[in-house]
Motif scaffolding. Structure first.
Motif, PDB file in Angstrom:
ATOM      1  N   THR A  21       0.990  -1.218  -0.027  1.00 52.70           N
ATOM      2  CA  THR A  21       0.036  -0.096   0.078  1.00 52.70           C
ATOM      3  C   THR A  21       0.903   1.236  -0.182  1.00 52.70           C
ATOM      4  OG1 THR A  21      -1.722  -1.284   1.164  1.00 52.70           O
ATOM      5  CG2 THR A  21      -1.984   1.276   1.184  1.00 52.70           C
ATOM      6  N   ALA A  22       1.800   1.238   0.834  1.00 53.22           N
ATOM      7  CA  ALA A  22       2.612   2.370   0.891  1.00 53.22           C
ATOM      8  C   ALA A  22       3.604   2.504  -0.552  1.00 53.22           C
ATOM      9  CB  ALA A  22       3.997   2.246   2.025  1.00 53.22           C
ATOM     10  N   GLY A  23       3.745   1.666  -1.081  1.00 53.11           N
ATOM     11  CA  GLY A  23       4.619   1.593  -2.467  1.00 53.11           C
ATOM     12  C   GLY A  23       3.718   2.167  -3.533  1.00 53.11           C
ATOM     13  N   VAL A  24       2.372   1.538  -3.478  1.00 52.89           N
ATOM     14  CA  VAL A  24       1.455   2.335  -4.395  1.00 52.89           C
ATOM     15  C   VAL A  24       1.168   3.819  -4.441  1.00 52.89           C
ATOM     16  CG1 VAL A  24      -0.998   2.057  -5.170  1.00 52.89           C
ATOM     17  CG2 VAL A  24       0.282  -0.049  -4.810  1.00 52.89           C
ATOM     18  N   GLY A  25       1.089   3.984  -2.886  1.00 53.33           N
ATOM     19  CA  GLY A  25       0.786   5.423  -2.725  1.00 53.33           C
ATOM     20  C   GLY A  25       2.000   6.365  -3.089  1.00 53.33           C
ATOM     21  N   LEU A  26       3.287   5.929  -2.859  1.00 50.95           N
ATOM     22  CA  LEU A  26       4.505   6.517  -3.354  1.00 50.95           C
ATOM     23  C   LEU A  26       4.629   6.582  -4.852  1.00 50.95           C
ATOM     24  CD1 LEU A  26       7.094   5.391  -0.664  1.00 50.95           C
ATOM     25  CD2 LEU A  26       6.063   7.453  -0.714  1.00 50.95           C
ATOM     26  N   GLY A  27       4.095   5.441  -5.426  1.00 50.93           N
ATOM     27  CA  GLY A  27       4.434   5.319  -6.957  1.00 50.93           C
ATOM     28  C   GLY A  27       3.404   6.724  -7.470  1.00 50.93           C
ATOM     29  N   PHE A  28       2.170   6.733  -7.006  1.00 49.94           N
ATOM     30  CA  PHE A  28       1.259   7.552  -7.225  1.00 49.94           C
ATOM     31  C   PHE A  28       1.611   9.124  -7.078  1.00 49.94           C
ATOM     32  CE2 PHE A  28      -2.444  10.525  -6.332  1.00 49.94           C
ATOM     33  CZ  PHE A  28      -2.964  10.681  -7.483  1.00 49.94           C
ATOM     34  N   LEU A  29       2.206   9.072  -5.873  1.00 49.68           N
ATOM     35  CA  LEU A  29       2.639  10.595  -5.505  1.00 49.68           C
ATOM     36  C   LEU A  29       4.026  11.095  -6.631  1.00 49.68           C
ATOM     37  CD1 LEU A  29       2.708  10.720  -1.595  1.00 49.68           C
ATOM     38  CD2 LEU A  29       1.252  11.989  -3.188  1.00 49.68           C
ATOM     39  N   HIS A  31       4.266   9.820  -9.576  1.00 51.93           N
ATOM     40  CA  HIS A  31       3.681  10.142 -11.031  1.00 51.93           C
ATOM     41  C   HIS A  31       3.431  11.583 -11.183  1.00 51.93           C
ATOM     42  CE1 HIS A  31       1.987   9.510 -14.917  1.00 51.93           C
ATOM     43  NE2 HIS A  31       0.546   9.663 -14.283  1.00 51.93           N
ATOM     44  N   GLU A  32       2.685  12.175  -9.768  1.00 54.33           N
ATOM     45  CA  GLU A  32       2.028  13.371  -9.866  1.00 54.33           C
ATOM     46  C   GLU A  32       2.816  14.499  -9.722  1.00 54.33           C
ATOM     47  OE1 GLU A  32      -1.397  14.148  -9.926  1.00 54.33           O
ATOM     48  OE2 GLU A  32      -1.610  12.414 -10.774  1.00 54.33           O
ATOM     49  N   TYR A  33       3.918  14.308  -9.171  1.00 53.72           N
ATOM     50  CA  TYR A  33       4.836  15.229  -8.771  1.00 53.72           C
ATOM     51  C   TYR A  33       6.355  14.942  -9.476  1.00 53.72           C
ATOM     52  CZ  TYR A  33       1.362  16.739  -5.424  1.00 53.72           C
ATOM     53  OH  TYR A  33       0.188  17.387  -5.062  1.00 53.72           O
ATOM     54  N   ARG A  34       6.324  14.563 -10.723  1.00 52.67           N
ATOM     55  CA  ARG A  34       7.505  14.135 -11.237  1.00 52.67           C
ATOM     56  C   ARG A  34       8.513  15.366 -11.498  1.00 52.67           C
ATOM     57  NH1 ARG A  34       6.166  11.303 -16.722  1.00 52.67           N
ATOM     58  NH2 ARG A  34       4.273  11.687 -15.756  1.00 52.67           N
ATOM     59  N   GLU A  35       8.089  16.518 -11.769  1.00 46.59           N
ATOM     60  CA  GLU A  35       8.592  17.673 -12.025  1.00 46.59           C
ATOM     61  C   GLU A  35       9.644  18.116 -10.629  1.00 46.59           C
ATOM     62  OE1 GLU A  35       5.625  17.696 -12.879  1.00 46.59           O
ATOM     63  OE2 GLU A  35       5.985  17.181 -15.069  1.00 46.59           O
ATOM     64  N   VAL A  36       8.832  17.876  -9.668  1.00 45.75           N
ATOM     65  CA  VAL A  36       9.565  18.246  -8.341  1.00 45.75           C
ATOM     66  C   VAL A  36      10.559  17.458  -7.974  1.00 45.75           C
ATOM     67  CG1 VAL A  36       9.151  18.699  -5.842  1.00 45.75           C
ATOM     68  CG2 VAL A  36       7.494  19.644  -7.744  1.00 45.75           C
ATOM     69  N   ILE A  37      10.262  16.134  -8.129  1.00 45.36           N
ATOM     70  CA  ILE A  37      11.333  15.012  -8.109  1.00 45.36           C
ATOM     71  C   ILE A  37      12.374  15.170  -8.693  1.00 45.36           C
ATOM     72  CG2 ILE A  37      11.696  12.524  -7.770  1.00 45.36           C
ATOM     73  CD1 ILE A  37       8.837  12.179  -7.301  1.00 45.36           C
ATOM     74  N   VAL A  38      12.474  15.634 -10.216  1.00 41.66           N
ATOM     75  CA  VAL A  38      13.600  15.599 -10.877  1.00 41.66           C
ATOM     76  C   VAL A  38      14.334  17.075 -10.527  1.00 41.66           C
ATOM     77  CG1 VAL A  38      14.248  15.879 -13.246  1.00 41.66           C
ATOM     78  CG2 VAL A  38      12.540  14.222 -12.733  1.00 41.66           C
ATOM     79  N   ALA A  39      13.664  17.936  -9.849  1.00 40.65           N
ATOM     80  CA  ALA A  39      14.506  19.312  -9.629  1.00 40.65           C
ATOM     81  C   ALA A  39      15.098  19.197  -8.381  1.00 40.65           C
ATOM     82  CB  ALA A  39      13.361  20.219  -9.703  1.00 40.65           C
ATOM     83  N   ASN A  40      14.759  18.203  -7.551  1.00 37.58           N
ATOM     84  CA  ASN A  40      15.346  18.336  -6.161  1.00 37.58           C
ATOM     85  C   ASN A  40      15.958  16.834  -5.930  1.00 37.58           C
ATOM     86  OD1 ASN A  40      14.682  20.955  -5.609  1.00 37.58           O
ATOM     87  ND2 ASN A  40      12.522  19.985  -5.357  1.00 37.58           N
ATOM     88  N   PRO A  41      17.057  16.269  -6.641  1.00 39.27           N
ATOM     89  CA  PRO A  41      17.281  14.806  -6.271  1.00 39.27           C
ATOM     90  C   PRO A  41      18.052  14.871  -4.873  1.00 39.27           C
ATOM     91  CG  PRO A  41      18.658  16.156  -7.861  1.00 39.27           C
ATOM     92  CD  PRO A  41      17.527  16.861  -7.755  1.00 39.27           C
TER      93      PRO A  41
END
Length: 89
Positions: A21-29, A31-41
């Motif tokens: 469940t945590a993995g699915v939730g983190l995967g969803f997040l 996917h939704e915040y892809r640009e933020v994740i790429v900008a702040n490695p």
């Protein structure tokens, strides 16, 4: 002993379900915040480090508690063996 085994298997099953469940939730997040994740490695890396460290500390705590519990069980078993029988022989 049958209930201990079933409770351990149930706990394992619930832990796997929670991890999924945590993995699915983190995967969803992610996917939704892809640009933020790429900008702040760097921040993502530090967060992952903290999560893995917390998991390791939890694992150590569980092992220590299990060891302490088995020691208490051993002490109680020894003390109960030393107790005289309540019925006269």
């Amino acid at each position: 002993m049958g209930s201990a085994t079933s409770s351990r298997s149930r706990a394992s099953w619930l832990a796997l379900l929670s991890a999924f469940t945590a993995g699915v939730g983190l995967g969803f997040l992610a996917h939704e915040y892809r640009e933020v994740i790429v900008a702040n490695p760097g921040i993502i890396g530090l967060t992952l480090l903290v999560v893995f460290a917390a998991g390791y500390l939890i694992r150590l705590a569980v092992r220590a508690l299990r060891r302490a519990g088995s020691r208490v069980d051993t002490i109680l078993a020894e003390e109960l063996e030393k107790k005289p029988s309540p019925r006269p022989r």
